[in-house]
Write an enzyme that holds these catalytic residues in place. Structure first.
Site, short mmCIF file in Angstrom:
data_model
loop_
_atom_site.label_atom_id
_atom_site.label_comp_id
_atom_site.label_asym_id
_atom_site.label_seq_id
_atom_site.Cartn_x
_atom_site.Cartn_y
_atom_site.Cartn_z
CE LYS A 197 -1.89 2.76 3.03
NZ LYS A 197 -1.90 3.99 2.23
CD GLU A 272 13.80 0.50 9.17
OE1 GLU A 272 14.27 1.53 9.68
OE2 GLU A 272 14.41 -0.59 9.16
CB CYS A 306 13.45 8.63 8.03
SG CYS A 306 14.47 7.53 7.04
CD GLU A 403 10.27 12.61 11.40
OE1 GLU A 403 9.10 12.23 11.62
OE2 GLU A 403 11.11 11.93 10.81
P1 NAD Z 1 2.50 8.08 8.01
O1 NAD Z 1 2.75 7.28 9.23
O2 NAD Z 1 1.48 9.16 8.07
O3 NAD Z 1 2.02 7.16 6.81
C1 NAD Z 1 2.81 6.08 6.36
C2 NAD Z 1 1.92 5.06 5.67
O4 NAD Z 1 1.07 4.49 6.66
C3 NAD Z 1 1.01 5.64 4.59
O5 NAD Z 1 0.93 4.73 3.53
C4 NAD Z 1 -0.32 5.74 5.31
O6 NAD Z 1 -1.44 5.69 4.45
C5 NAD Z 1 -0.26 4.51 6.20
N1 NAD Z 1 -1.15 4.54 7.36
C6 NAD Z 1 -1.60 5.61 8.05
N2 NAD Z 1 -2.39 5.21 9.06
C7 NAD Z 1 -2.43 3.86 9.03
C8 NAD Z 1 -3.06 2.86 9.82
N3 NAD Z 1 -3.82 3.19 10.86
N4 NAD Z 1 -2.86 1.57 9.50
C9 NAD Z 1 -2.08 1.22 8.46
N5 NAD Z 1 -1.47 2.11 7.66
C10 NAD Z 1 -1.63 3.42 7.95
O7 NAD Z 1 3.91 8.62 7.54
P2 NAD Z 1 4.20 9.60 6.33
O8 NAD Z 1 3.77 10.97 6.74
O9 NAD Z 1 3.69 9.02 5.06
O10 NAD Z 1 5.81 9.53 6.23
C11 NAD Z 1 6.65 10.35 6.94
C12 NAD Z 1 7.20 9.60 8.15
O11 NAD Z 1 7.88 8.42 7.70
C13 NAD Z 1 8.24 10.39 8.90
O12 NAD Z 1 8.01 10.26 10.28
C14 NAD Z 1 9.56 9.72 8.52
O13 NAD Z 1 10.59 9.88 9.45
C15 NAD Z 1 9.14 8.31 8.37
N6 NAD Z 1 10.11 7.58 7.55
C16 NAD Z 1 10.94 6.67 8.15
C17 NAD Z 1 11.91 6.00 7.40
C18 NAD Z 1 12.85 4.99 8.03
O14 NAD Z 1 13.47 4.24 7.30
N7 NAD Z 1 12.99 4.98 9.34
C19 NAD Z 1 12.00 6.24 6.02
C20 NAD Z 1 11.13 7.17 5.45
C21 NAD Z 1 10.18 7.82 6.22
#
Ligand code: NAD
Length: 499
Positions: A197, A272, A306, A403
């Site tokens: 997804k 992650e 991230c 963040e």
């Molecule tokens: P997010 O948590 O809002 O969303 C990530 C994904 O989760 C999306 O596809 C979203 O639709 C899905 N999602 C949201 N609610 C959900 C639920 N209840 N159940 C299942 N899936 C759900 O994050 P974002 O805003 O898309 O991304 C930014 C974040 O990602 C930042 O905090 C960043 O640090 C982190 N990130 C971490 C890494 C790593 O490797 N550690 C890499 C890239 C980004």
């Protein structure tokens, strides 16, 4: 209009105009839900595509298809060398369609076309080929046992690494193609099936990659893709009883929610998550290396990384001089749309993210923080944020601990390395950090004391398929990449043979 702007390929325009569905059983199918989700170009705020908003029933169909494919053995019991060859062909197809995918990424995510070409396509190719090779390296161990009964019996045991089953891959919007492939590739190399997804903000490149998987020879059902919201589609996927493993990249808040729901069935999970990554600059550091390295580490992809360095602690003797160099660099940055390869700062990925970052900056201004900003974006409808430095932020500012995920970098004067270390470790996060010094003894002394999954010395944010990556503390659980990557997509079975 500037002549520098890259001309959109016809294949990209045609893809955007399509009526998009869900990718299940090796082809596109219509969602059973009535709703749809818009995809916007962050440079202009204009809608460029419309995707399906999958319901729980749609997700169930995708997971059941993946489960059928898994239990049939069409992929999971295929010869490892055949899986490897198909996955290498998959990488070749990404290479052939590299410009198309880079443009799609820039148009949906906002990032520079240079970054889309170099990272989303170029680096992803390295990861894909590295991971394809792991398919033929899966191995266990053999053991002599000491079981004494019945008398005279001997036992030999060995371990097998078996594919875990159906993987749910949940992807964020900052590097949609690359992070998507970080889920698809180890799952498929291990012999699993996957339902992926993408983020609702940036689904397009993974949708194209779903088609290319079939073209490469991945059997129907082994790679399914659903588009939709986190609350409905993501939640239905991560809580589905036929999902054996969740590979999630995203925010810490969402990750914690998914971990709680996974606990009900003890679904295997890798997280992650976010970071608030420090850089410690000692007074003997090479100033040019520091400024170049931390500008890249902090502003790459508008800071929506991230691993980005977002708080820099600088020893007092070189603080003023480094701040002056950062100031001049930030004020000189060109800001514009990602399809213009001459620009250095591009829009952030969504209106929501723009508003979130503006909120951090408003809060900082309300507390009279010292801010230094570069140019703002050319189009008021685009999601631009001027690159910004915050000098010596204090605890009253939200951005000190949270963040930001934007082009905002704080610079703090510290008395010595010990103060820098204490501040660096004073965080709920522990994803990455960097140390800048020409003193080898200081580097060797400090790196083991920094609480982060990756510590760079004299660089920041540079990752590699062969180097494990993941977080300490609330930045996640588990490690991606490296030779042990497939462990997280397999179960270990001990086989004990009496002879
Ligand atoms: P997010 O948590 O809002 O969303 C990530 C994904 O989760 C999306 O596809 C979203 O639709 C899905 N999602 C949201 N609610 C959900 C639920 N209840 N159940 C299942 N899936 C759900 O994050 P974002 O805003 O898309 O991304 C930014 C974040 O990602 C930042 O905090 C960043 O640090 C982190 N990130 C971490 C890494 C790593 O490797 N550690 C890499 C890239 C980004």
């Amino acid at each position: 209009m500037s002549t520098q702007i890259v001309k959109t390929l016809d294949s990209v325009s045609a893809f955007l105009k399509r009526s998009h569905g869900l990718y299940i059983d090796g082809g596109w199918v219509a969602s059973q839900a009535a709703g749809s989700l818009p995809v916007y170009d962050p440079a202009s705020g204009e809608r460029i595509a419309t995707t399906a908003d999958a319901s729980a029933e749609d997700v169930d169909r995708a997971v059941r298809s993946a489960h059928r494919a898994f239990t049939s053995g069409v992929w999971s019991r295929r010869l490892p060398a055949e899986r490897e060859r198909i996955l290498l062909r998959y990488a070749d197809l990404l290479e052939q369609h590299g410009e198309e995918l880079a443009q799609l990424e820039t148009l949906e995510q906002g990032k520079s076309i240079n970054i889309a070409r170099a990272f989303e396509v170029g680096s992803t190719l390295n990861w894909m080929r590295y991971t394809a090779g792991l398919a033929t390296k899966i191995s266990g161990r053999t053991f002599d046992l000491s079981i004494p009964v019945p008398e005279g019996a001997r036992y030999t045991a060995y371990t097998r690494k078996e594919p875990i089953g159906v993987v749910a891959g949940i992807v964020p919007w900052n590097f949609p193609l690359m992070i998507g492939m970080w889920k698809v590739m180890p799952a498929l190399a291990a012999g699993c099936s996957i339902v992926i997804k993408p983020s609702e903000i940036t689904p397009l490149t993974l949708m194209r990659m779903a088609e290319l998987a079939t073209d490469a020879g991945v059997p129907p059902g082994v790679f399914n893709l659903v588009t939709g919201s986190g609350q409905v589609c993501g939640q239905a996927l991560t809580s589905h009883p036929l999902v054996s493993k969740i590979s999630f990249t995203g925010s810490t808040a969402t990750g914690k929610g998914i971990a709680r729901s996974a606990a009900d069935r003890l679904t295997r999970i890798s997280l992650e998550l976010g970071g608030k990554n420090p850089a410690i600059v000692l007074k003997d550091a090479d100033p040019q290396q520091v400024v170049e390295g931390l500008l890249l580490g902090s502003f790459l992809n508008q800071g929506q990384v991230c691993a980005a360095s977002s708080r820099i602690y600088i020893e007092a003797p070189i603080y003023d001089s480094l701040v002056a160099q950062f100031e001049s660099a930030v004020k000189g940055m060109s800001v514009g749309q990602g399809m213009d390869p001459t620009t250095q700062i591009n829009p952030v990925a969504s209106k929501a993210q723009q508003l979130k970052i503006q909120g951090f900056l408003t809060n900082a201004r309300e507390h009279n923080a010292e801010l230094i900003s570069g140019a703002s974006g050319p189009d008021p409808q685009g999601y631009y944020i001027a690159p910004t430095l915050v000098l010596n932020p204090d605890e009253a500012l939200h951005l000190t601990r949270e963040e930001v995920f934007g082009p905002v970098l704080s610079l703090t004067r510290v008395a010595d390395a010990e103060e820098a270390l204490a501040l660096a470790n004073d965080s709920d996060y522990g994803l990455t950090a960097s140390l800048w010094t020409t003193n080898l003894a200081a580097a060797m002394n400090l790196t083991p004391r920094i609480e982060a999954g990756t510590v760079w010395v004299n660089s920041h944010t540079l990752i590699d398929a062969n180097m494990p990556f993941g977080g300490f503390k609330q930045s996640g659980t588990g490690r991606d990449f490296g030779v042990d990557w497939l462990d997280a997509f397999t179960e270990t079975k001990s086989v004990c043979i009496r002879h």
